[in-house]
Design a protein around this motif. Structure first.
Motif, mmCIF file in Angstrom:
data_model
loop_
_atom_site.group_PDB
_atom_site.id
_atom_site.type_symbol
_atom_site.label_atom_id
_atom_site.label_comp_id
_atom_site.label_asym_id
_atom_site.label_seq_id
_atom_site.Cartn_x
_atom_site.Cartn_y
_atom_site.Cartn_z
ATOM 1 N N GLU A 72 0.831 -1.203 0.000
ATOM 2 C CA GLU A 72 0.000 0.000 0.000
ATOM 3 C C GLU A 72 0.868 1.255 0.000
ATOM 4 O OE1 GLU A 72 -2.493 -3.345 1.361
ATOM 5 O OE2 GLU A 72 -0.450 -2.653 1.786
ATOM 6 N N ARG A 73 1.990 1.199 0.683
ATOM 7 C CA ARG A 73 2.911 2.339 0.657
ATOM 8 C C ARG A 73 3.468 2.550 -0.752
ATOM 9 N NH1 ARG A 73 4.153 -0.193 5.556
ATOM 10 N NH2 ARG A 73 3.569 1.073 7.371
ATOM 11 N N ALA A 74 3.769 1.443 -1.439
ATOM 12 C CA ALA A 74 4.273 1.557 -2.815
ATOM 13 C C ALA A 74 3.229 2.241 -3.704
ATOM 14 C CB ALA A 74 4.624 0.174 -3.356
ATOM 15 N N GLU A 75 1.969 1.848 -3.582
ATOM 16 C CA GLU A 75 0.900 2.469 -4.360
ATOM 17 C C GLU A 75 0.745 3.943 -3.995
ATOM 18 O OE1 GLU A 75 -2.599 0.195 -3.685
ATOM 19 O OE2 GLU A 75 -1.796 -1.656 -4.574
ATOM 20 N N HIS A 76 0.880 4.228 -2.701
ATOM 21 C CA HIS A 76 0.720 5.613 -2.245
ATOM 22 C C HIS A 76 1.870 6.486 -2.752
ATOM 23 C CE1 HIS A 76 -0.902 8.825 0.084
ATOM 24 N NE2 HIS A 76 0.127 8.896 0.923
ATOM 25 N N ALA A 77 3.060 5.916 -2.877
ATOM 26 C CA ALA A 77 4.193 6.660 -3.437
ATOM 27 C C ALA A 77 3.870 7.108 -4.860
ATOM 28 C CB ALA A 77 5.450 5.798 -3.416
ATOM 29 N N ARG A 78 3.330 6.192 -5.647
ATOM 30 C CA ARG A 78 2.982 6.513 -7.029
ATOM 31 C C ARG A 78 1.845 7.536 -7.084
ATOM 32 N NH1 ARG A 78 5.042 2.899 -10.504
ATOM 33 N NH2 ARG A 78 3.359 3.217 -11.989
ATOM 34 N N ALA A 79 0.889 7.425 -6.166
ATOM 35 C CA ALA A 79 -0.231 8.369 -6.130
ATOM 36 C C ALA A 79 0.255 9.774 -5.785
ATOM 37 C CB ALA A 79 -1.271 7.902 -5.118
ATOM 38 N N GLN A 80 1.209 9.879 -4.869
ATOM 39 C CA GLN A 80 1.742 11.197 -4.511
ATOM 40 C C GLN A 80 2.500 11.820 -5.693
ATOM 41 O OE1 GLN A 80 3.329 11.755 -0.328
ATOM 42 N NE2 GLN A 80 3.131 9.523 -0.309
ATOM 43 N N HIS A 81 3.216 10.982 -6.438
ATOM 44 C CA HIS A 81 3.932 11.478 -7.623
ATOM 45 C C HIS A 81 2.930 12.019 -8.653
ATOM 46 C CE1 HIS A 81 7.247 11.580 -10.569
ATOM 47 N NE2 HIS A 81 6.349 11.162 -11.449
ATOM 48 N N ALA A 82 1.850 11.282 -8.868
ATOM 49 C CA ALA A 82 0.835 11.712 -9.828
ATOM 50 C C ALA A 82 0.161 13.005 -9.370
ATOM 51 C CB ALA A 82 -0.209 10.603 -10.014
ATOM 52 N N HIS A 83 -0.097 13.121 -8.072
ATOM 53 C CA HIS A 83 -0.728 14.333 -7.544
ATOM 54 C C HIS A 83 0.208 15.530 -7.690
ATOM 55 C CE1 HIS A 83 -3.318 16.853 -5.177
ATOM 56 N NE2 HIS A 83 -2.390 17.040 -4.251
ATOM 57 N N ARG A 84 1.491 15.321 -7.471
ATOM 58 C CA ARG A 84 2.457 16.400 -7.635
ATOM 59 C C ARG A 84 2.475 16.881 -9.094
ATOM 60 N NH1 ARG A 84 6.614 17.822 -4.212
ATOM 61 N NH2 ARG A 84 6.280 15.906 -3.027
ATOM 62 N N ALA A 85 2.382 15.917 -10.029
ATOM 63 C CA ALA A 85 2.354 16.267 -11.456
ATOM 64 C C ALA A 85 1.129 17.125 -11.781
ATOM 65 C CB ALA A 85 2.366 15.007 -12.307
ATOM 66 N N GLU A 86 -0.024 16.788 -11.179
ATOM 67 C CA GLU A 86 -1.244 17.563 -11.407
ATOM 68 C C GLU A 86 -1.091 18.995 -10.910
ATOM 69 O OE1 GLU A 86 -4.411 15.518 -9.530
ATOM 70 O OE2 GLU A 86 -4.375 13.781 -10.897
ATOM 71 N N LEU A 87 -0.437 19.154 -9.760
ATOM 72 C CA LEU A 87 -0.259 20.491 -9.194
ATOM 73 C C LEU A 87 0.718 21.330 -10.027
ATOM 74 C CD1 LEU A 87 -0.012 19.628 -5.375
ATOM 75 C CD2 LEU A 87 -1.990 20.530 -6.622
ATOM 76 N N MET A 88 1.654 20.679 -10.677
ATOM 77 C CA MET A 88 2.653 21.392 -11.469
ATOM 78 C C MET A 88 2.119 21.817 -12.833
ATOM 79 S SD MET A 88 5.985 19.014 -10.594
ATOM 80 C CE MET A 88 7.020 19.832 -11.809
ATOM 81 N N GLU A 89 1.158 21.088 -13.363
ATOM 82 C CA GLU A 89 0.686 21.316 -14.732
ATOM 83 C C GLU A 89 0.169 22.731 -14.975
ATOM 84 O OE1 GLU A 89 -2.245 19.149 -18.020
ATOM 85 O OE2 GLU A 89 -2.015 18.326 -15.995
ATOM 86 N N PRO A 90 -0.639 23.309 -14.068
ATOM 87 C CA PRO A 90 -1.123 24.678 -14.328
ATOM 88 C C PRO A 90 -0.006 25.715 -14.396
ATOM 89 C CG PRO A 90 -2.439 23.600 -12.628
ATOM 90 C CD PRO A 90 -1.260 22.733 -12.859
ATOM 91 N N HIS A 91 1.170 25.388 -13.884
ATOM 92 C CA HIS A 91 2.299 26.318 -13.894
ATOM 93 C C HIS A 91 3.226 26.086 -15.087
ATOM 94 C CE1 HIS A 91 1.204 27.670 -9.855
ATOM 95 N NE2 HIS A 91 1.033 26.389 -9.552
ATOM 96 N N GLY A 92 2.772 25.267 -16.027
ATOM 97 C CA GLY A 92 3.561 25.006 -17.215
ATOM 98 C C GLY A 92 4.732 24.074 -16.984
ATOM 99 N N GLU A 93 4.711 23.333 -15.894
ATOM 100 C CA GLU A 93 5.779 22.390 -15.591
ATOM 101 C C GLU A 93 5.232 20.969 -15.679
ATOM 102 O OE1 GLU A 93 7.394 23.341 -11.800
ATOM 103 O OE2 GLU A 93 7.818 25.436 -12.305
ATOM 104 N N SER A 94 6.118 20.032 -15.913
ATOM 105 C CA SER A 94 5.678 18.647 -16.063
ATOM 106 C C SER A 94 6.562 17.719 -15.243
ATOM 107 C CB SER A 94 5.703 18.220 -17.537
ATOM 108 O OG SER A 94 7.024 18.316 -18.053
ATOM 109 N N LEU A 95 6.054 16.537 -15.009
ATOM 110 C CA LEU A 95 6.760 15.519 -14.245
ATOM 111 C C LEU A 95 6.668 14.221 -15.027
ATOM 112 C CD1 LEU A 95 8.216 15.618 -11.521
ATOM 113 C CD2 LEU A 95 6.132 14.828 -10.424
ATOM 114 N N VAL A 96 7.798 13.566 -15.202
ATOM 115 C CA VAL A 96 7.821 12.332 -15.991
ATOM 116 C C VAL A 96 6.986 11.264 -15.291
ATOM 117 C CG1 VAL A 96 9.287 10.522 -16.929
ATOM 118 C CG2 VAL A 96 10.109 12.873 -16.866
ATOM 119 N N PRO A 97 6.026 10.645 -15.996
ATOM 120 C CA PRO A 97 5.237 9.573 -15.373
ATOM 121 C C PRO A 97 6.131 8.402 -14.965
ATOM 122 C CG PRO A 97 4.248 10.307 -17.433
ATOM 123 C CD PRO A 97 5.596 10.928 -17.378
#
Length: 259
Positions: A72-97
């Motif tokens: 579950e921690r492994a899944e949560h790590a990936r979920a936090q990465h995806a959420h960070r990518a969502e927060l960065m997108e409106p600022h014109g920044e991206s995060l590698v999936p």
């Protein structure tokens, strides 16, 4: 309050040092049960420290004899990465999936693999990363120690630093001892003597039937939403209220006369 303020100040100082000392691999926080959640909030707030260049990832999944929740921690790590990518997108920044998770092996191995994926998928300008482990429930202490130690010793995770927040008996404190000058420890718990002083101070300022500190005698606070209809005051309660107010004025007069 002194009993709570002093331990939190010690944690803030320890975190400030941790952020500014990249060579520190582990900060171990031994927190009382009622202060664990506050410790988590104080630690996570340091992600916004101007000196910090590492993203923080928080894991509060319980660790018990029935469920270790490493997967579950492994899944949560990936979920936090995806959420960070969502927060960065409106600022014109991206995060590698991140690539697909590793399904084989133990749950602990899956979590270690997820952390390694995060290391290679950090935002531009980030240096390293901080993993905050703070199980909401922890009773399988030996298994927890056995799961955390390899993460701290794995050379592939050299870029990952850890903050472990535990309640007594704080089983991974011994890992901090093994790391010596690459680790630091802090105890966050109310001091019983300071608690006694806080209570004495509150009682000294307490007047039965009087107003709480800072309250205005001319303003009636609104009723609490859970409160029922107010009862009509009795003659006795009115008299006791008058005595309390008179006593408050007398105390104020005596205090002013004695200054």
């Amino acid at each position: 309050m002194e009993s709570l303020g002093s331990p939190i100040e010690a944690l803030i100082e320890a975190m400030a040092s941790f952020v500014r000392t990249p060579a520190t691999k582990l900060l171990h926080v031994n927190a009382s049960v009622r202060m664990r959640k506050g410790c988590v909030e104080a630690v996570m707030a340091h992600e916004r420290d101007p000196s910090n260049t590492a993203p923080f990832y928080l894991f509060e999944q319980e660790h018990t004899g029935h469920t270790a929740q490493w997967s579950e921690r492994a899944e949560h790590a990936r979920a936090q990465h995806a959420h960070r990518a969502e927060l960065m997108e409106p600022h014109g920044e991206s995060l590698v999936p991140l690539p697909e998770g590793v399904a084989a092996g133990t749950g602990q191995a899956q979590f270690a693999a997820a952390l390694l994926q995060l290391v290679h998928g950090q935002p531009d300008g980030a240096h390293g990363m901080v993993v905050v482990l703070s199980p909401s429930t922890l009773d399988a202490t030996e298994a927890w120690h056995a799961g955390v130690q390899p993460l701290l010793m794995d050379p592939k995770l050299a870029a990952v630093r850890f903050v472990v927040i535990e309640t007594p008996p704080a089983p991974t404190a011994s890992i901090a001892d093994q790391l010596r000058d690459r680790a630091s420890k802090v105890r966050v718990a109310p001091d019983p003597a300071a608690e006694d002083r806080d209570i004495e101070s509150m009682l000294e300022d307490f007047v039965p039937g009087g107003l709480p500190p800072g309250a205005s005698p001319d303003i009636t606070p609104p009723p609490h939403p859970s409160a029922g209809p107010a009862a009509e005051p009795t003659a006795d309660s009115k008299l006791r209220g008058t005595i309390a107010v008179s006593y408050t004025h007398l105390r104020a007069h005596e205090t002013g006369r004695n200054l």
